[in-house]
Motif scaffolding. Structure first.
Motif, mmCIF file in Angstrom:
data_model
loop_
_atom_site.group_PDB
_atom_site.id
_atom_site.type_symbol
_atom_site.label_atom_id
_atom_site.label_comp_id
_atom_site.label_asym_id
_atom_site.label_seq_id
_atom_site.Cartn_x
_atom_site.Cartn_y
_atom_site.Cartn_z
ATOM 1 N N ASN A 1 -0.400 -5.045 0.781
ATOM 2 C CA ASN A 1 -1.771 -4.767 0.355
ATOM 3 C C ASN A 1 -2.579 -6.069 0.279
ATOM 4 O OD1 ASN A 1 -0.975 -6.045 -1.933
ATOM 5 N ND2 ASN A 1 -0.931 -4.204 -3.212
ATOM 6 N N ARG A 2 -3.760 -5.951 -0.255
ATOM 7 C CA ARG A 2 -4.682 -7.071 -0.323
ATOM 8 C C ARG A 2 -4.057 -8.295 -1.027
ATOM 9 N NH1 ARG A 2 -10.645 -6.216 -1.070
ATOM 10 N NH2 ARG A 2 -10.139 -4.020 -0.975
ATOM 11 N N ASN A 3 -3.309 -8.037 -2.112
ATOM 12 C CA ASN A 3 -2.701 -9.160 -2.860
ATOM 13 C C ASN A 3 -1.748 -9.964 -1.985
ATOM 14 O OD1 ASN A 3 -3.971 -8.205 -5.097
ATOM 15 N ND2 ASN A 3 -2.189 -7.024 -5.795
ATOM 16 N N LEU B 1 -11.543 -14.476 5.899
ATOM 17 C CA LEU B 1 -11.678 -13.016 5.868
ATOM 18 C C LEU B 1 -13.129 -12.601 6.103
ATOM 19 C CD1 LEU B 1 -9.317 -12.014 2.917
ATOM 20 C CD2 LEU B 1 -9.071 -11.400 5.328
ATOM 21 N N LEU C 1 -1.539 -9.890 1.188
ATOM 22 C CA LEU C 1 -2.269 -10.454 2.327
ATOM 23 C C LEU C 1 -2.775 -11.858 1.999
ATOM 24 C CD1 LEU C 1 -3.880 -10.267 5.037
ATOM 25 C CD2 LEU C 1 -5.734 -9.299 3.701
ATOM 26 N N HIS C 2 -3.340 -11.998 0.806
ATOM 27 C CA HIS C 2 -3.866 -13.309 0.429
ATOM 28 C C HIS C 2 -2.765 -14.360 0.429
ATOM 29 C CE1 HIS C 2 -8.109 -12.539 -1.141
ATOM 30 N NE2 HIS C 2 -7.741 -11.490 -0.423
ATOM 31 N N ASP D 1 0.841 -1.171 0.000
ATOM 32 C CA ASP D 1 0.000 0.000 0.000
ATOM 33 C C ASP D 1 0.892 1.243 0.000
ATOM 34 O OD1 ASP D 1 -2.125 1.805 0.596
ATOM 35 O OD2 ASP D 1 -1.517 1.681 2.704
ATOM 36 N N GLN E 1 -6.176 -3.287 4.069
ATOM 37 C CA GLN E 1 -7.145 -3.906 3.180
ATOM 38 C C GLN E 1 -7.751 -2.858 2.265
ATOM 39 O OE1 GLN E 1 -8.084 -6.963 2.858
ATOM 40 N NE2 GLN E 1 -10.251 -7.119 2.382
ATOM 41 N N GLY E 2 -7.678 -1.598 2.703
ATOM 42 C CA GLY E 2 -8.315 -0.510 1.951
ATOM 43 C C GLY E 2 -9.038 0.376 2.943
#
Ligand code: C2E
Ligand code: MG
Ligand code: MG
Length: 708
Positions: free
Chosen positions: A290-292, A420, A294-295, A283, A358-359
């Protein structure tokens, strides 16, 4: 025959008629060039010159004889006349052969290169008067040489001025040749400096020796490398990235003579690529994954948990007042807040855990490889408290709180999406509960977490409000039936919970560290009680106190015991410390040192719950232990279970061999007592002889003469 003799033979008119003359003229006719004899004068006046003269100079031989039409001096290119004269005179002076190359101007004006070899001829006084020799046209060779020289110059210029580094090297001798660009790339002032300095490419140049090994392997297997990327050290120690192309250069026998290749510095590209990669996975505002990413991390955490039979937890964090702050104080403050929160979250985590954005104002935390939810709960609590600490923006002291939802792998989901989603829905429950709090997705875990917190709070309260007390359980000598000691066992008389047994709170106290103050209280209280009984006139009894693993691990434990003894005035031989075998085995060397120092104080040491841990005979022998206490679980079944009976017998014999006392714990029946008597057990402890009792009761029952 030497050329001088040949020339003499030709020059001498007397010899012209000799039988060889025909052969010589034949030879001369085929000779590519001219043969001559000239005087050493200013014109090199020709006395003889062979027919080859015409082809070489465009003049007839007669034109030269006695300088009839042209002198040889005139034939020599004006630029070379002086040079020719110098070389000739120098050679004559040294009595050497003349050997030189120069240019002549032919009759038709064309310029040719010639090669002349000659010998000086002396008169009877030893003075050089003439030269004899031959001259050949070497213009073609000269042109070829010139072309070669120019070609070499061109290649040299390409290599010298290339921006790519170019090299020849060998696996063992270092560099054979490098161009200035390579020297520059590797941080050297000149190619020579680099060749002199870099003698061991493997270790001086390559950051990772494996990479050099890989390079050599590729050269051997594929005869070359293309775009081979590695990290190398510059002369000053800086690390750069290079990409190289190289090939083997083989000799006539096909053996590899050296490597040849080129190198470019790709450091900037690598940095750029890393930036791009970072941007794709992080981020921009907070620098967090970021989200990517994180996964990926969550996927990894699940795999780790599965492999180690642990849990992985996902915490979904939402700031409670973000929208308000953003709207009222502006985006800049909002951004600042997100950064502060990101840092705070990060500071609560272990290195292996992931904090991702996450945003918006949502953060997600992945807790990797935890044994149980207890540590997860602790981290989440710490995190909530830290986020809620005030921070400064625009001179204002602001405070935000967060709501957290936690889901746990594998219980609450076995894939990223489900975990999640469930953490998210747990977070909404936390919001509903009034924010600034957390919720597990599963009801059961919530209950566990709240209970745990409540018990911890009550334990702190108990310490401060004297809710603990000690009960004493007698130890009895089997042979005589006499009470020969007691074990102090803690009891918690909670105002809210009633009497709580240690099994319910000791593990929690241990985990939270509260065991340290609790254990200290027990030690001092047991010593004081023992002293009080002695002062009241009872015969002195050794009293055993349980030491927890955390207590044993502390450096000040010996000082603490010494102080408890000294401040109460208790004779050390009336204090026994019970430790479990696993505590000792955790750090054998340290435990040994501590136990030796405790022994030096004069106290006794017992190994508690013996048989349930991993003691090795070797350590038992080395440790300064007085007593083994056979765990209740073995004693329980001695009458019915042959295995347990065998174990108990074995421990009794072992203790005797090692000259240790042995106490059987948890004796409840006469049958068990008889078994122990028959097998030579020294001491027993158990409900059959007496339960743990409050002070008064113990004094009445155990000190009463005749009780035993
Ligand atoms: P432990 O040291 O092995 O203590 C013996 C336990 O067995 C005590 O349980 C005692 O009440 C119980 N017991 C004794 N005889 C019998 C019997 O015949 N039958 C049965 N079923 N049980 C019997 P308690 O008091 O509940 O303590 C449990 C454990 O808690 C102790 O095991 C000890 O590990 C720990 N503990 C107790 N007090 C303290 C303390 O002051 N400090 C520390 N660190 N640990 C303590
Ligand atoms: Mg004990
Ligand atoms: Mg025990």
């Amino acid at each position: 025959m030497s050329s001088v003799k040949l020339a003499n033979a030709i020059a001498s008119p007397l010899l012209c008629a000799a039988p060889e003359a025909g052969m010589f003229s034949h030879l001369l006719a085929n000779f590519d060039g001219l043969v001559y004899r000239c005087l050493v004068d200013s014109n090199w006046t020709m006395q003889f010159i062979s027919d080859g003269c015409l082809a070489l100079t465009g003049y007839e031989p007669e034109d030269f004889i006695a300088n009839a039409a042209v002198s040889y001096e005139d034939l020599i290119h004006p630029d070379h006349r002086q040079h020719v004269r110098q070389v000739v005179h120098a050679a004559l002076q040294r009595h050497e052969r003349i050997n030189l190359e120069y240019q002549i101007v032919r009759r038709d004006g064309t310029v040719r290169w010639v090669w002349e070899r000659a010998t000086g001829i002396k008169d009877m006084h030893g003075v050089y008067i003439a030269l004899e020799g031959f001259i050949q046209d070497i213009t073609q060779r000269k042109q070829a040489e010139q072309a070669l020289h120019e070609a070499e110059q061109r290649y040299r210029s390409i290599v010298e001025n290339a921006v790519e580094g170019i090299f020849q090297s060998t696996p063992d001798k270092g560099y054979l040749a490098v161009n200035p660009a390579l020297a520059r790339i590797y941080g050297y002032d000149s190619p020579q400096q680099m060749i002199d300095h870099l003698r061991d490419i493997d270790s001086q140049l390559y950051v990772d020796p494996q990479r050099r090994a890989e390079f050599l392997r590729c050269m051997a297997e594929h005869d070359g490398v293309i775009n081979f990327e590695s990290q190398v050290y510059q002369r000053n120690g800086n690390v750069i990235w290079i990409s190289e192309n190289a090939r083997n250069v083989r000799g006539p026998d096909h053996a590899v003579q050296f490597f040849e290749g080129s190198v470019i510095d790709i450091t900037e590209r690598k940095i750029y690529e890393a930036q791009i990669r970072h941007q794709a996975t992080h981020d921009a505002l907070t620098g967090l994954p970021n989200r990517n990413l994180l996964h990926d991390r969550l996927q990894q955490a699940m795999a780790n948990a599965q492999r180690n039979n642990h849990i992985a937890a996902v915490a979904f964090i939402d700031l409670d007042q973000f929208k308000f702050i953003n709207d009222s104080l502006g985006h800049q403050v909002g951004d600042e807040l997100l950064k502060v929160v990101g840092q705070r979250l990060r500071s609560c985590m272990r290195a292996a855990d992931t904090v991702a954005r996450q945003g918006g104002d949502e953060f997600v935390i992945v807790l990797d490889n935890h044994r149980s939810c207890e540590t997860v709960t602790d981290i989440v609590r710490r995190m909530i408290a830290l986020v809620a600490e005030p921070w400064l923006a625009k001179g204002l002291e602001l405070q935000v709180t967060c709501s957290v939802g936690v889901s746990v792998f594998p219980n609450d989901g076995r894939d990223v999406e489900t975990l999640l989603r469930n953490a998210d829905s747990a977070m909404y429950k936390a919001k509903e509960l009034g924010r600034n709090t957390f919720q597990y997705f599963s009801a059961e875990m919530n209950l566990h977490a709240t209970q745990r917190l409540e018990v911890l709070n009550s334990l702190r309260y108990a310490l401060a409000h004297d809710e603990f007390m000690l009960h004493y359980q007698p130890k009895v000598q089997l042979a005589t039936g006499r009470v020969i000691g007691a074990e102090a066992l803690i009891r918690w008389h909670s105002t809210t919970r009633g009497l709580v047994s240690p099994g319910h709170f000791i593990p929690l106290a241990e985990e939270s560290g509260l065991i340290i103050p609790i254990g200290e209280w027990v030690l001092r209280a047991a010593c004081a009680q023992n002293m009080a009984w002695q002062r009241a006139g009872h015969a002195p009894l050794p009293i055993a106190v349980n030491l927890s693993p955390r207590q044993l691990a502390r450096d000040d434990i010996v000082d603490l015991v010494a102080d408890a003894l000294q401040s109460t005035g208790l004779d050390p031989r009336y204090l026994e410390l019970e430790i479990t075998e696993n505590d000792v085995m955790r750090d054998v060397d340290k435990s040994l040192a501590t136990l030796i120092r405790l022994k030096e104080l004069g106290v006794k040491i017992a190994i508690d719950d013996f048989g349930t841990g991993y003691s090795s005979l070797n350590y038992l022998k080395r440790f300064p232990v007085d007593t083994l206490k056979i765990d209740r679980s073995f004693v329980n079944d001695i009458a019915t279970d042959a295995d347990d009976a065998a174990i108990v017998k074995a421990v009794i014999s072992l203790a005797h061999i090692l000259n240790l006392d042995v106490v059987a714990e948890g004796v409840e029946t006469d049958e068990q007592r008889r078994f122990l008597v028959e097998n030579g057990c020294d001491e027993v402890q158990g409900y059959y002889f007496g339960r743990p009792m409050p002070v008064q009761e113990f004094a009445g029952a155990c000190f009463h003469p005749g009780h035993a």
